[in-house]
Design an enzyme around this catalytic site. Structure first.
Site, PDB file in Angstrom:
ATOM      1  N   ARG A  46      -5.416 -12.466   2.901  1.00 35.45           N
ATOM      2  CA  ARG A  46      -4.721 -11.909   3.908  1.00 35.45           C
ATOM      3  C   ARG A  46      -4.477 -10.393   3.553  1.00 35.45           C
ATOM      4  O   ARG A  46      -4.248  -9.718   4.436  1.00 35.45           O
ATOM      5  CB  ARG A  46      -3.354 -12.928   4.170  1.00 35.45           C
ATOM      6  CG  ARG A  46      -3.651 -14.108   4.618  1.00 35.45           C
ATOM      7  CD  ARG A  46      -2.672 -15.077   4.681  1.00 35.45           C
ATOM      8  NE  ARG A  46      -1.931 -15.001   3.531  1.00 35.45           N
ATOM      9  CZ  ARG A  46      -1.822 -16.114   2.672  1.00 35.45           C
ATOM     10  NH1 ARG A  46      -2.864 -16.790   2.504  1.00 35.45           N
ATOM     11  NH2 ARG A  46      -1.132 -16.103   1.480  1.00 35.45           N
ATOM     12  N   ARG A  57      -6.848   2.020  11.464  1.00 36.78           N
ATOM     13  CA  ARG A  57      -5.834   2.930  11.972  1.00 36.78           C
ATOM     14  C   ARG A  57      -6.370   4.339  11.665  1.00 36.78           C
ATOM     15  O   ARG A  57      -5.977   5.556  12.217  1.00 36.78           O
ATOM     16  CB  ARG A  57      -4.448   2.787  11.572  1.00 36.78           C
ATOM     17  CG  ARG A  57      -3.681   1.561  12.099  1.00 36.78           C
ATOM     18  CD  ARG A  57      -2.645   1.294  11.826  1.00 36.78           C
ATOM     19  NE  ARG A  57      -1.807   0.169  12.153  1.00 36.78           N
ATOM     20  CZ  ARG A  57      -1.913  -1.119  12.580  1.00 36.78           C
ATOM     21  NH1 ARG A  57      -3.300  -1.666  11.786  1.00 36.78           N
ATOM     22  NH2 ARG A  57      -1.209  -1.920  12.970  1.00 36.78           N
ATOM     23  N   HIS A  60      -9.179   5.749  13.452  1.00 40.05           N
ATOM     24  CA  HIS A  60      -8.550   6.156  14.613  1.00 40.05           C
ATOM     25  C   HIS A  60      -7.977   7.676  14.619  1.00 40.05           C
ATOM     26  O   HIS A  60      -7.889   8.189  15.762  1.00 40.05           O
ATOM     27  CB  HIS A  60      -7.808   5.376  15.264  1.00 40.05           C
ATOM     28  CG  HIS A  60      -8.238   3.930  16.018  1.00 40.05           C
ATOM     29  ND1 HIS A  60      -7.566   2.868  16.102  1.00 40.05           N
ATOM     30  CD2 HIS A  60      -9.628   3.841  16.227  1.00 40.05           C
ATOM     31  CE1 HIS A  60      -8.214   1.877  16.704  1.00 40.05           C
ATOM     32  NE2 HIS A  60      -9.622   2.464  16.514  1.00 40.05           N
ATOM     33  N   SER A  88       0.631  -9.095  -7.447  1.00 36.66           N
ATOM     34  CA  SER A  88       0.455  -9.377  -8.952  1.00 36.66           C
ATOM     35  C   SER A  88      -0.225  -8.168  -9.684  1.00 36.66           C
ATOM     36  O   SER A  88       0.215  -8.110 -10.806  1.00 36.66           O
ATOM     37  CB  SER A  88      -0.221 -10.805  -9.149  1.00 36.66           C
ATOM     38  OG  SER A  88      -1.531 -10.782  -9.054  1.00 36.66           O
ATOM     39  N   SER A 149       3.736 -14.322   2.431  1.00 38.12           N
ATOM     40  CA  SER A 149       3.840 -13.563   3.536  1.00 38.12           C
ATOM     41  C   SER A 149       4.603 -12.101   3.730  1.00 38.12           C
ATOM     42  O   SER A 149       4.251 -11.329   4.312  1.00 38.12           O
ATOM     43  CB  SER A 149       4.590 -14.696   4.432  1.00 38.12           C
ATOM     44  OG  SER A 149       3.704 -15.554   5.030  1.00 38.12           O
ATOM     45  N   GLU A 152       2.375  -9.340   2.417  1.00 36.04           N
ATOM     46  CA  GLU A 152       1.511  -8.997   3.558  1.00 36.04           C
ATOM     47  C   GLU A 152       2.386  -8.294   4.520  1.00 36.04           C
ATOM     48  O   GLU A 152       1.720  -7.183   5.155  1.00 36.04           O
ATOM     49  CB  GLU A 152       0.786 -10.192   3.959  1.00 36.04           C
ATOM     50  CG  GLU A 152       0.056 -10.939   2.715  1.00 36.04           C
ATOM     51  CD  GLU A 152      -0.024 -12.346   2.902  1.00 36.04           C
ATOM     52  OE1 GLU A 152       0.393 -12.820   3.959  1.00 36.04           O
ATOM     53  OE2 GLU A 152      -0.378 -12.781   2.014  1.00 36.04           O
ATOM     54  N   ASP A 160       1.818   1.319   8.260  1.00 35.65           N
ATOM     55  CA  ASP A 160       1.992   1.867   9.419  1.00 35.65           C
ATOM     56  C   ASP A 160       3.053   2.963   9.344  1.00 35.65           C
ATOM     57  O   ASP A 160       2.763   3.954  10.338  1.00 35.65           O
ATOM     58  CB  ASP A 160       2.679   0.787  10.461  1.00 35.65           C
ATOM     59  CG  ASP A 160       1.650  -0.052  11.117  1.00 35.65           C
ATOM     60  OD1 ASP A 160       0.462   0.252  11.122  1.00 35.65           O
ATOM     61  OD2 ASP A 160       1.939  -1.069  11.645  1.00 35.65           O
TER      62      ASP A 160
END
Length: 186
Positions: A46, A57, A60, A88, A149, A152, A160
């Site tokens: 993930r 991105r 782009h 890790s 999670s 990620e 972003d």
């Protein structure tokens, strides 16, 4: 527990993890991306998906970016940057890719939680997101979410933020037109 409570847990954890990221590390990361001829990304699972979104991105914005292992991946050079995502810092495949990139004198950015990892000797820059890892380090932001999670999510939001900083640094005025051009949407 319902949606509102779970959402608040996620947002609170993200505030803690991203709030602990050092501004100067992110600014150096932005400079390295802007100065590179090409950007390569590598991670596992993930984490790789988050890095692939970052590469997309960058493309782009007109910055040539690739993920390691892509069928059309070009060779890395001393003018390029490899961005490695590993909480890790002990993920075997990214570590081996770092070693190869270092042989070609590419710059290497490691985004992770463990500042004393096996990757340390190959990094030119370490950007720390102090999220829970399998190592259970004392100063990590503990998470109630499943698996990794939080790392990620934090990685994607950090990327972003970096993209927004690149837009500002390069004074890109019409990001939407660039996006449409690169996504063949016109």
């Amino acid at each position: 527990m319902g949606y509102q409570e779970k959402k608040q847990i996620v947002l609170d954890e993200l505030e803690k993890s991203l709030g602990a990221v050092k501004e100067e590390e992110v600014e150096q990361f932005v400079d390295m991306i802007c100065d590179a001829q090409q950007v390569f990304v590598v991670g596992v699972g993930r984490v790789l998906l988050m890095l692939q979104a970052f590469a997309k991105r960058l493309n782009h914005l007109g910055i040539k970016a690739n993920y390691v292992g892509a069928i059309d991946e070009p060779a890395i050079t001393e003018h390029d940057v490899l961005v490695v995502g590993s909480g890790s810092g002990e993920s075997v495949v990214p570590l081996e890719i770092m070693k190869i990139a270092k042989k070609y004198n590419a710059k290497i950015v490691h985004i992770g939680s463990n500042e004393h990892s096996s990757m340390k000797e190959y990094e030119d820059l370490f950007v720390r997101i102090p999220c829970s890892t399998k190592l259970g380090l004392e100063d990590e932001v503990k998470s109630e979410q499943v698996m990794s999670s939080l790392f990620e999510q934090s990685l994607l939001l950090l990327e972003d933020s970096v993209v927004s900083m690149i837009v500002e640094k390069k004074q890109i005025e019409d990001v939407h037109a660039l996006w449409k051009m690169h996504a063949n949407l016109e």
